[in-house]
Enzyme design. Structure first.
Site, PDB file in Angstrom:
ATOM      1  N   ALA A  83      35.766  49.492  37.433  1.00 52.47           N
ATOM      2  CA  ALA A  83      35.973  50.537  36.425  1.00 52.47           C
ATOM      3  C   ALA A  83      37.397  51.057  36.495  1.00 52.47           C
ATOM      4  CB  ALA A  83      34.988  51.678  36.641  1.00 52.47           C
ATOM      5  N   GLU A  85      40.911  52.488  33.677  1.00 53.95           N
ATOM      6  CA  GLU A  85      41.676  52.398  32.436  1.00 53.95           C
ATOM      7  C   GLU A  85      42.621  51.228  32.666  1.00 53.95           C
ATOM      8  OE1 GLU A  85      41.420  53.908  29.593  1.00 53.95           O
ATOM      9  OE2 GLU A  85      39.891  55.352  30.176  1.00 53.95           O
ATOM     10  N   THR A 132      45.190  44.393  40.396  1.00 57.30           N
ATOM     11  CA  THR A 132      46.053  43.640  39.491  1.00 57.30           C
ATOM     12  C   THR A 132      47.339  43.185  40.183  1.00 57.30           C
ATOM     13  OG1 THR A 132      47.424  43.897  37.522  1.00 57.30           O
ATOM     14  CG2 THR A 132      46.966  45.897  38.738  1.00 57.30           C
ATOM     15  N   GLU A 134      50.081  43.530  38.822  1.00 63.62           N
ATOM     16  CA  GLU A 134      51.158  44.419  38.350  1.00 63.62           C
ATOM     17  C   GLU A 134      51.622  45.386  39.432  1.00 63.62           C
ATOM     18  OE1 GLU A 134      50.803  46.104  34.492  1.00 63.62           O
ATOM     19  OE2 GLU A 134      49.887  44.306  33.642  1.00 63.62           O
ATOM     20  N   ALA A 159      51.104  51.853  38.623  1.00 67.70           N
ATOM     21  CA  ALA A 159      51.235  52.826  39.715  1.00 67.70           C
ATOM     22  C   ALA A 159      49.867  53.399  40.088  1.00 67.70           C
ATOM     23  CB  ALA A 159      52.195  53.945  39.308  1.00 67.70           C
ATOM     24  N   LYS A 161      47.004  51.823  39.772  1.00 72.36           N
ATOM     25  CA  LYS A 161      46.269  50.772  40.497  1.00 72.36           C
ATOM     26  C   LYS A 161      46.830  50.625  41.918  1.00 72.36           C
ATOM     27  CE  LYS A 161      43.404  48.371  39.163  1.00 72.36           C
ATOM     28  NZ  LYS A 161      41.915  48.519  39.129  1.00 72.36           N
ATOM     29  N   LEU A 197      46.954  41.229  24.394  1.00 73.71           N
ATOM     30  CA  LEU A 197      47.730  40.273  23.592  1.00 73.71           C
ATOM     31  C   LEU A 197      46.872  39.202  22.886  1.00 73.71           C
ATOM     32  CD1 LEU A 197      50.621  39.269  22.769  1.00 73.71           C
ATOM     33  CD2 LEU A 197      50.432  37.682  24.676  1.00 73.71           C
ATOM     34  N   TYR A 214      56.504  42.117  21.177  1.00 75.37           N
ATOM     35  CA  TYR A 214      57.374  43.137  21.758  1.00 75.37           C
ATOM     36  C   TYR A 214      58.715  42.518  22.146  1.00 75.37           C
ATOM     37  CZ  TYR A 214      53.006  45.813  22.469  1.00 75.37           C
ATOM     38  OH  TYR A 214      51.808  46.477  22.318  1.00 75.37           O
ATOM     39  N   GLY A 290      59.809  50.105  29.587  1.00 76.68           N
ATOM     40  CA  GLY A 290      59.724  49.616  30.979  1.00 76.68           C
ATOM     41  C   GLY A 290      59.035  48.273  31.112  1.00 76.68           C
TER      42      GLY A 290
HETATM   43  P1  NAD Z   1      38.325  47.005  30.524  1.00 77.52           P
HETATM   44  O1  NAD Z   1      39.209  48.088  30.032  1.00 77.52           O
HETATM   45  O2  NAD Z   1      37.885  45.937  29.601  1.00 77.52           O
HETATM   46  O3  NAD Z   1      36.989  47.629  31.147  1.00 77.52           O
HETATM   47  C1  NAD Z   1      37.003  48.777  31.953  1.00 77.52           C
HETATM   48  C2  NAD Z   1      35.571  49.300  32.059  1.00 77.52           C
HETATM   49  O4  NAD Z   1      35.598  50.454  32.895  1.00 77.52           O
HETATM   50  C3  NAD Z   1      34.980  49.722  30.718  1.00 77.52           C
HETATM   51  O5  NAD Z   1      33.661  49.223  30.589  1.00 77.52           O
HETATM   52  C4  NAD Z   1      34.979  51.248  30.782  1.00 77.52           C
HETATM   53  O6  NAD Z   1      33.949  51.848  30.036  1.00 77.52           O
HETATM   54  C5  NAD Z   1      34.814  51.481  32.278  1.00 77.52           C
HETATM   55  N1  NAD Z   1      35.347  52.784  32.701  1.00 77.52           N
HETATM   56  C6  NAD Z   1      36.579  53.306  32.401  1.00 77.52           C
HETATM   57  N2  NAD Z   1      36.691  54.532  32.926  1.00 77.52           N
HETATM   58  C7  NAD Z   1      35.538  54.779  33.600  1.00 77.52           C
HETATM   59  C8  NAD Z   1      35.061  55.877  34.362  1.00 77.52           C
HETATM   60  N3  NAD Z   1      35.796  56.991  34.538  1.00 77.52           N
HETATM   61  N4  NAD Z   1      33.822  55.799  34.929  1.00 77.52           N
HETATM   62  C9  NAD Z   1      33.060  54.691  34.752  1.00 77.52           C
HETATM   63  N5  NAD Z   1      33.455  53.630  34.013  1.00 77.52           N
HETATM   64  C10 NAD Z   1      34.681  53.674  33.451  1.00 77.52           C
HETATM   65  O7  NAD Z   1      39.067  46.394  31.795  1.00 77.52           O
HETATM   66  P2  NAD Z   1      39.142  44.897  32.328  1.00 77.52           P
HETATM   67  O8  NAD Z   1      40.258  44.206  31.657  1.00 77.52           O
HETATM   68  O9  NAD Z   1      37.784  44.311  32.318  1.00 77.52           O
HETATM   69  O10 NAD Z   1      39.594  45.185  33.830  1.00 77.52           O
HETATM   70  C11 NAD Z   1      38.606  45.446  34.840  1.00 77.52           C
HETATM   71  C12 NAD Z   1      39.315  45.678  36.157  1.00 77.52           C
HETATM   72  O11 NAD Z   1      40.093  44.531  36.500  1.00 77.52           O
HETATM   73  C13 NAD Z   1      40.296  46.857  36.130  1.00 77.52           C
HETATM   74  O12 NAD Z   1      40.205  47.513  37.365  1.00 77.52           O
HETATM   75  C14 NAD Z   1      41.657  46.202  35.961  1.00 77.52           C
HETATM   76  O13 NAD Z   1      42.664  46.977  36.545  1.00 77.52           O
HETATM   77  C15 NAD Z   1      41.450  44.905  36.710  1.00 77.52           C
HETATM   78  N6  NAD Z   1      42.286  43.767  36.236  1.00 77.52           N
HETATM   79  C16 NAD Z   1      42.330  43.425  34.918  1.00 77.52           C
HETATM   80  C17 NAD Z   1      43.071  42.311  34.516  1.00 77.52           C
HETATM   81  C18 NAD Z   1      43.134  41.874  33.072  1.00 77.52           C
HETATM   82  O14 NAD Z   1      43.914  40.976  32.753  1.00 77.52           O
HETATM   83  N7  NAD Z   1      42.357  42.429  32.174  1.00 77.52           N
HETATM   84  C19 NAD Z   1      43.781  41.577  35.470  1.00 77.52           C
HETATM   85  C20 NAD Z   1      43.722  41.971  36.818  1.00 77.52           C
HETATM   86  C21 NAD Z   1      42.951  43.069  37.198  1.00 77.52           C
HETATM   87  O1  DAU Z   2      48.725  41.126  35.043  1.00 78.88           O
HETATM   88  C1  DAU Z   2      47.449  41.709  35.012  1.00 78.88           C
HETATM   89  C2  DAU Z   2      47.385  42.747  33.913  1.00 78.88           C
HETATM   90  O2  DAU Z   2      47.411  42.031  32.684  1.00 78.88           O
HETATM   91  C3  DAU Z   2      46.141  43.633  34.001  1.00 78.88           C
HETATM   92  O3  DAU Z   2      46.181  44.374  35.185  1.00 78.88           O
HETATM   93  C4  DAU Z   2      46.050  44.563  32.798  1.00 78.88           C
HETATM   94  O4  DAU Z   2      44.846  45.291  32.844  1.00 78.88           O
HETATM   95  C5  DAU Z   2      46.076  43.717  31.539  1.00 78.88           C
HETATM   96  O5  DAU Z   2      46.059  44.550  30.403  1.00 78.88           O
HETATM   97  C6  DAU Z   2      47.313  42.817  31.516  1.00 78.88           C
HETATM   98  O6  DAU Z   2      48.523  43.599  31.342  1.00 78.88           O
HETATM   99  P1  DAU Z   2      49.701  43.138  30.341  1.00 78.88           P
HETATM  100  O7  DAU Z   2      50.462  44.325  29.958  1.00 78.88           O
HETATM  101  O8  DAU Z   2      50.419  41.963  30.897  1.00 78.88           O
HETATM  102  O9  DAU Z   2      48.785  42.579  29.113  1.00 78.88           O
HETATM  103  P2  DAU Z   2      48.895  42.758  27.523  1.00 78.88           P
HETATM  104  O10 DAU Z   2      47.861  41.834  26.945  1.00 78.88           O
HETATM  105  O11 DAU Z   2      48.908  44.160  27.101  1.00 78.88           O
HETATM  106  O12 DAU Z   2      50.349  42.130  27.207  1.00 78.88           O
HETATM  107  C7  DAU Z   2      50.671  40.809  27.580  1.00 78.88           C
HETATM  108  C8  DAU Z   2      52.123  40.573  27.198  1.00 78.88           C
HETATM  109  O13 DAU Z   2      52.226  40.539  25.766  1.00 78.88           O
HETATM  110  C9  DAU Z   2      53.073  41.663  27.645  1.00 78.88           C
HETATM  111  O14 DAU Z   2      54.327  41.065  27.980  1.00 78.88           O
HETATM  112  C10 DAU Z   2      53.254  42.555  26.409  1.00 78.88           C
HETATM  113  C11 DAU Z   2      53.115  41.557  25.272  1.00 78.88           C
HETATM  114  N1  DAU Z   2      52.506  42.079  24.020  1.00 78.88           N
HETATM  115  C12 DAU Z   2      51.308  42.714  24.131  1.00 78.88           C
HETATM  116  C13 DAU Z   2      50.686  43.197  22.993  1.00 78.88           C
HETATM  117  C14 DAU Z   2      49.363  43.914  23.107  1.00 78.88           C
HETATM  118  C15 DAU Z   2      53.123  41.869  22.787  1.00 78.88           C
HETATM  119  O15 DAU Z   2      54.208  41.262  22.709  1.00 78.88           O
HETATM  120  N2  DAU Z   2      52.495  42.338  21.672  1.00 78.88           N
HETATM  121  C16 DAU Z   2      51.293  42.994  21.730  1.00 78.88           C
HETATM  122  O16 DAU Z   2      50.781  43.426  20.663  1.00 78.88           O
END
Ligand code: NAD
Ligand code: DAU
Length: 351
Positions: A83, A85, A132, A134, A159, A161, A197, A214, A290
């Site tokens: 869980a 943001e 992550t 990041e 930050a 995370k 993305l 972007y 950033g």
């Molecule tokens: P997501 O935003 O799709 O899902 C997050 C879930 O957490 C949602 O179901 C939301 O309702 C729940 N949530 C948010 N705030 C909450 C709270 N206060 N209490 C209970 N539930 C809450 O996220 P995701 O992309 O599935 O990522 C899941 C985890 O994996 C995160 O911790 C994220 O940092 C990590 N992660 C994501 C990626 C990625 O590329 N998406 C990569 C590496 C790590």
């Molecule tokens: O690296 C792991 C992370 O990857 C996770 O921890 C995050 O939860 C997940 O959201 C993701 O972060 P990014 O910022 O890398 O993902 P995003 O899909 O937002 O963007 C991917 C790249 O694409 C990034 O360089 C920004 C760019 N971008 C993104 C969007 C949404 C665009 O150019 N246009 C867009 O509309």
């Protein structure tokens, strides 16, 4: 029966982890705790919602009283904590939500686990935090993030995370809490909210809307299919060493603009449009504040010590993902029906 709490199970990655565990481990009871924010959607889990080893609990990890009572009532054996943001752009606009959920929420869960395992800690207890890449900051053209790379988070999301990772490690060193952390690269696949993305681009190509790139589109991300991440979580949960960190990545770096062109080509074919039609929608917009230049994970430790490796080639995973979004129009309409991207309209004029 082993009682496993999975937080954030209605979100993108969490729903794939829940499905894998509920189907693969009938002798585990899986509890899915989720607040159902805009990113959480129970329709991600309709295929397993009636299974006898699955229970959904609606709740907020920042509600200390609720979490303490929940752990006292159910006495979970293990926690897999997803869980959070999760969207960098939102963290730039609303950092406090990220600080509350990602740092405070993780601390509240750690305290609850510590309290119930204090007297009765056994080998089956583990607090597994999903994090992550990041947290490591941004790379130049060379090099990879390893488990030894110093933390250097640069957005409010990363930050927050990093803060939660530090707390998890601190609870291990100070209180001997059995913990594991994994740091994964960018995930893609079915059920990802269309603000990230790949699903955003698919959604916009399908609807002939501008594709907001972007800056110059030169930033690099390392992409992993979400089911391969869920498999890695399964492997690490069962075989990882307590107190250790594992990096997860697909060895699959793409410059954003190249990825978007690839997606446009795939979509032209699937939508029977003349080659080059979708790419005409590409629009360069103001860069993310950033904006980290490059992420790339070295998953060598996970591969060598636990034998995990990604199963899908990127083109295959991308094609499966596009098919899923084209076949699940109802899901897309449902999650985009509110004013979920209102803040985007103001910042990036995306719609
Ligand atoms: P997501 O935003 O799709 O899902 C997050 C879930 O957490 C949602 O179901 C939301 O309702 C729940 N949530 C948010 N705030 C909450 C709270 N206060 N209490 C209970 N539930 C809450 O996220 P995701 O992309 O599935 O990522 C899941 C985890 O994996 C995160 O911790 C994220 O940092 C990590 N992660 C994501 C990626 C990625 O590329 N998406 C990569 C590496 C790590
Ligand atoms: O690296 C792991 C992370 O990857 C996770 O921890 C995050 O939860 C997940 O959201 C993701 O972060 P990014 O910022 O890398 O993902 P995003 O899909 O937002 O963007 C991917 C790249 O694409 C990034 O360089 C920004 C760019 N971008 C993104 C969007 C949404 C665009 O150019 N246009 C867009 O509309």
């Amino acid at each position: 029966m082993k009682k496993i709490l999975i937080t954030g199970g209605a979100g993108f990655i969490g729903s794939h982890v829940i499905r894998l565990f509920v189907n693969k481990y009938p002798d585990y009871h899986i509890y899915n705790l989720d607040k159902l924010t805009y990113a959480g959607n129970l329709s991600n889990l309709t295929d397993i919602e009636n299974k006898s080893n699955y229970t959904f609990i609606k709740g907020d990890i920042t509600d200390e009283k609720f979490i303490t009572e929940l752990f006292t009532t159910i006495s979970f054996d293990s926690v897999i904590h997803l869980a959070a943001e999760s969207h960098v752009d939102r963290s730039i606009l609303q950092p406090m939500e990220f600080i509350n959920t990602n740092i405070l929420g993780t601390a509240i869960l750690l305290n609850a686990a510590k309290a119930i395992w204090k007297e009765t800690q056994t080998a089956k207890n583990v607090f597994y935090h999903i994090s992550t890449d990041e947290v490591f900051g941004s790379l130049g053209q060379e090099g990879f993030f390893t488990e030894e790379t110093p933390y250097d988070p640069r957005s409010p999301y990363s930050a927050s995370k990093a803060g939660s990772d530090h707390l998890v490690r601190a609870y291990h060193h100070t209180y001997d809490l059995p913990v594991i952390i994994s740091n994964c690269s960018n995930n893609y696949g079915p059920n990802q909210f269309p603000e990230k993305l790949i699903p955003l681009m698919i959604h916009h190509i399908k609807n002939n809307k501008p594709l907001p790139v972007y800056g110059k589109g030169e930033n690099i991300r390392d992409w992993l299919y979400v089911i391969d991440h869920a498999r890695a979580i399964d492997t690490i949960f069962h075989h990882g060493t307590h107190g250790e960190t594992y990096n997860i990545g697909g060895i699959n770096e793409w410059k954003n603009i190249d990825l978007i062109y690839l997606l446009c080509n795939i979509m032209d074919k699937k939508l029977n449009r003349p080659d080059g039609t979708s790419a005409e929608l590409i629009t360069f917009v103001k860069d993310r504040a950033g904006h980290d230049m490059r992420y790339a994970i070295d998953p060598g430790k996970l591969q060598k010590t636990l034998g995990w490796s990604p199963s899908l080639q990127f083109e295959e995973g991308l094609s499966l993902t596009v098919d899923w979004y084209l076949e699940n129009e109802g899901w897309l309409n449902e999650v985009t029906s509110g004013n979920y991207l209102k803040y985007y309209d103001q910042q990036y004029n995306k719609r």
